[in-house]
Structure formats: C-alpha cells, structure tokens
Design an enzyme around this catalytic site. Structure first.
Site, mmCIF file in Angstrom:
data_model
loop_
_atom_site.group_PDB
_atom_site.id
_atom_site.type_symbol
_atom_site.label_atom_id
_atom_site.label_comp_id
_atom_site.label_asym_id
_atom_site.label_seq_id
_atom_site.Cartn_x
_atom_site.Cartn_y
_atom_site.Cartn_z
ATOM 1 N N ASP A 88 0.849 -1.204 0.000
ATOM 2 C CA ASP A 88 0.000 0.000 0.000
ATOM 3 C C ASP A 88 0.877 1.243 0.000
ATOM 4 O OD1 ASP A 88 0.792 -0.477 2.739
ATOM 5 O OD2 ASP A 88 -0.768 0.888 3.409
ATOM 6 N N GLU A 153 -0.026 -0.923 5.932
ATOM 7 C CA GLU A 153 1.034 -0.326 6.756
ATOM 8 C C GLU A 153 0.826 1.164 6.926
ATOM 9 O OE1 GLU A 153 4.745 1.450 8.111
ATOM 10 O OE2 GLU A 153 3.698 1.914 6.267
#
Ligand code: BES
Ligand code: ZN
Length: 458
Positions: A88, A153
C-alpha cells in the site's frame, strides 16, 4: 562466493519494467475508492512472488485490505526467515505538485519517480528480484522463507497484528527481514537499529450550537477556534517540551556510546536546514538534531480546521474546531499510556464553555534492536560486498508499527536494511528511488539471503 553482478546487470531492464508495472497500481490504503487497486496490488505481489521462485502463495482476506503470504520450505530443520513489507502507499495529493503523474512512473537523471517508488514497493521488489536472481541461477536459498506483504502499513497495520498472533505457528521464524527504511547518505549503506512509535489523535472542540455573526456575538461567547489554539499552545512549553505530566518519565536516556556513534555520522545541520527549506531548525532544547529525530519523543500538529478558510473574509465565529495531533514515541514509552495522559492533559487545558472530544487513530510502539545478534553481521557483510563500504548503524524518526509486534509474537529479531535516500520525497510529491541503489540493493540482498542462513545456523 557467488557473484550476482553480471546476471543482475543482464536482467535489470526487465526488473525495472516490472517495477514500473507495480508502481502503476494506485494502491492507496486510506482511500475507500481505491479498494479495486488495493486488490490489484495484492494479486500483483502474489503473481510476482511465484515468478521469483516462491512456490506457495496466497492472498488472504482480512477485515481491511488483503495480506499476501508466500512460503518456500527447504527443510524442517533449516532456520526460517520472514520477509515483511507493504504494497500500500500514501495518497499522492497534491497531484499538481508532481512533475509527472504519480502513478505513471518516469525515469529522470537516474531516478525512478512515482508514488511508492521507494516506500515501499521498490524495496519489496528488490527482495523479489534478489530471490529470483539466486534461485534462477540455481544458487541455494538455505533458509525456509515466509513472505508477508501487507496492504495496511500506511494506515497503522490495523489487521496484521491479529493475523500474526492467529498464525503464529505457521509463521514461526528465526528472524524478520524488512526493507522499508533509508540510508543516511548516498553510497553509505545502513542498518536501522531503532524506530519511533506513534500515537495519532484528532481533537474536536465544540462551542456554540451553530456558527455566529462575529459582531453580534463576538466577545460574549467562547470561540472554539481560540479554545483549540490555547489547548495546542499549552501542550508545549517554550523549550519545545510537551507539558503532558509523566511524558518523559520512561524515555530511555541516550548512552555515551550512542552519542559517540551519532558523532561519527556525516551529519550537516545546514544541509538538513536546506532540505526542509526553513530559516531555522526547531525542536527540544538541549539536544542535537539527530538526538531530537531519533532519541526524543515529539508532539506535533499535523492538521488544523476551523471557521472560514475560503478566499476573502467572512465575519463569523465558528461553532467547532479540529486538530490532528501526533506524538512520535521512543523506548520505553508505551502508546497506551501516552494516549491516556495526552487526553487528560487536553481536557485539563480546555477552557470552560467548550466540549472536547478526542478520537484515537493508529498507534504503534517504538522499537530498538539488539545489534549483538549474528544476523547484523550477515547484513553488514552483504552490504559491504555490494556497496564496497561497511554499513552505518542508524535510527529512523519514522514508524513501522508492526515491528515490535513481530518481535513479541515470534521472539525473533528484526533486521531493517533500507534503501531510501535522503530527500527521496516519501509521502510527498515527486517520490523517487535511486536506480543505482536499486541495482546494488538487489545484489546486497541476494548475498544476504545466503549469509543470513549461515549465521542463523550458528
Ligand atoms: N517507510 C515508512 C517508515 C519510515 C519513515 C522509515 C521515515 C524511514 C523514515 C513507513 O511506510 C511509514 O511511513 N510509516 C508511517 C506509519 C504510520 C502511518 C502509522 C509513518 O511513520 O508515518
Ligand atoms: Zn510510508
């Protein structure tokens, strides 16, 4: 020792083209409208794990974004290394400040520009290519591998902690390898030995039941924007210290050895000042910039919103005000204790006549490495082989919230070998990856996947 140099040189154009494909996927974890891209990111990682020679891969659903798991077992008795990274990325906005569009990777002056180029898609890709380089040349990877590449994250790894504890047997490992940090200077490879933790909050201050004419009512009501400003001002003193009772009690003091290590680093305050583009550096009195960045906790406003903010003027008293406030934490502070003490202090600072609500977002514990573990030697050797100079041991002011959970869940040390260069614009417009570091990093990691096995076997 094998030399991977020529095969990496041969394959580099293909590696780069593949990385560009990965970078074209706008996998922004905080944006609900990007759910499709997040899924594409997970599938891409799983497909390319297989291409790299990882036989078992799985995209695992969570309550949030999927986790990609890969496994390559060589022997039940061999040590196990777990690679962690994230696919991400942070939002790209403001997009108009990018030289080329954020999800159209472009190469300029030896750098690859795109959101995620260095944080963390580029670094995840270096691991996949390092593994592929060894395996396709028939050079053994003498450890069992578990790969955990997540999609949350950048929003605090909301679902990963639970996934790790629920799968602690399947994921059991002897070391956790992570590349999501940086180098202190170009040509100076680095091992990161400490990260700050984080507490992220939002303060909402409510006053009158609706916005009011500032002439008819100004002077006779409590203005929530003024109230919020005085709360925020009261949270720090003139020496740049947080005024939260007990905030510094559990902060581990810097040792003489750590201070001596800091002094050996090629640190130039003027360059730091120029990098941030301010007339002066700020922070807590009595500490050097690197101590402030790596060894001291912070309290910072990340966002502010209240009243009329459009072009021109509007005479109005706002009915509410909002601030986003983060604290970066250091050992041995604990996120849960800090957030409680912060909330109590905010409420104490609030003047009568307003209602204060505090929301808690992500949090993560600080982390510090035990550098005596033999895997640090393996990493030093691999980095020296590829970069021609031994690594410096540094800390980072940023956070990777899951690192402490990895160590706690598996009783295994984390090894952070990162390749972002200073000024790489992570989280900002024009994020870039240095392509020569990418190339040398792949080589270093190809060596590390051999050396780490030897060290873990003891
Ligand atoms: N790669 C960074 C961590 C990092 C930051 C390393 C700065 C080196 C220097 C990571 O992806 C990140 O940005 N983490 C967030 C965590 C937060 C959203 C919980 C951070 O530190 O802001
Ligand atoms: Zn990041």
């Amino acid at each position: 020792m094998s030399d991977f140099s020529s095969s990496i040189d041969r394959d580099l154009p293909r590696f780069r083209a593949e990385l560009c494909e990965f970078l074209r996927i706008p996998s922004i974890s905080t944006d609900p409208e990007r759910a499709g891209a997040i899924r594409d990111g997970a599938t891409w990682v799983s497909d390319h794990m297989r291409q790299a020679g990882i036989p078992e891969t799985e995209v695992i659903e969570t309550e949030g974004h999927p986790i990609v798991l890969g496994e390559r077992m060589v022997d039940d008795d061999a040590p196990t290394v777990l690679l962690y990274g994230h696919y991400d990325v942070q939002p790209s906005e403001p997009d108009d400040l990018w030289t080329a569009p954020p999800f159209e990777p472009t190469e300029r002056d030896g750098r690859l520009y795109a959101r995620g180029a260095v944080d963390d898609k580029g670094q995840v890709h270096m691991h996949l290519k390092a593994l592929e380089t060894r395996l396709s040349a028939g050079v053994d990877v003498p450890v069992n591998l578990k790969l955990v590449i997540e999609g949350e994250e950048e929003i605090g790894s909301r679902n990963l902690g639970q996934f790790l504890s629920e799968n602690s047997e399947r994921l059991a490992c002897d070391a956790v390898l992570i590349s999501d940090t940086g180098m202190f200077a170009p040509d100076l490879p680095c091992i990161t030995t400490g990260l700050r933790g984080i507490v992220y909050t939002e303060i909402n201050v409510y006053g009158p039941s609706s916005d009011l004419h500032s002439g008819s009512f100004g002077g006779a009501v409590v203005n929530p924007a003024n109230a919020l400003a005085s709360i925020l001002a009261g949270l720090k003193d003139e020496d740049g210290r947080a005024t939260i009772p007990g905030y510094y009690d559990s902060v581990r003091a810097i040792t003489d050895r750590e201070r001596a290590d800091l002094e050996r680093l090629p640190m130039d305050e003027e360059i730091l000042r120029q990098t941030v583009g301010s007339s002066e550096l700020g922070g807590e009195k009595g500490f050097s910039p690197l101590e402030r960045l790596w060894y001291r906790p912070t309290l910072d406003v990340n966002g502010l919103l209240s009243g009329f903010t459009g072009e021109g003027s509007k005479t109005v008293l706002p009915s509410k005000a909002m601030a986003k406030v983060s604290m970066r934490l250091v050992p041995d502070q604990q996120a849960s204790q800090v957030v409680e003490a912060f909330e109590a202090r905010v409420k104490e600072l609030a003047p009568p006549g307003v209602r204060v609500e505090i929301r808690r977002f992500h949090g993560g514990e600080p982390w510090v490495a035990d550098t005596e573990h033999p895997i640090f030697e393996a990493a030093s050797e691999a980095l020296e082989t590829a970069f021609g100079t031994p690594p410096a041991f540094i800390r980072e002011g940023g956070s990777i919230p899951i690192v402490q959970s990895f160590e706690d869940t598996f009783a295994a040390p984390a090894l952070l070998v990162g390749f972002a260069l200073p000024g790489c614009n992570a989280h900002a417009p024009d994020e870039w990856l240095d392509l020569s570091v990418y190339r040398r990093g792949i080589e270093a990691l190809a060596h590390l996947y051999g050396g780490i096995g030897d060290k873990l076997k003891g």
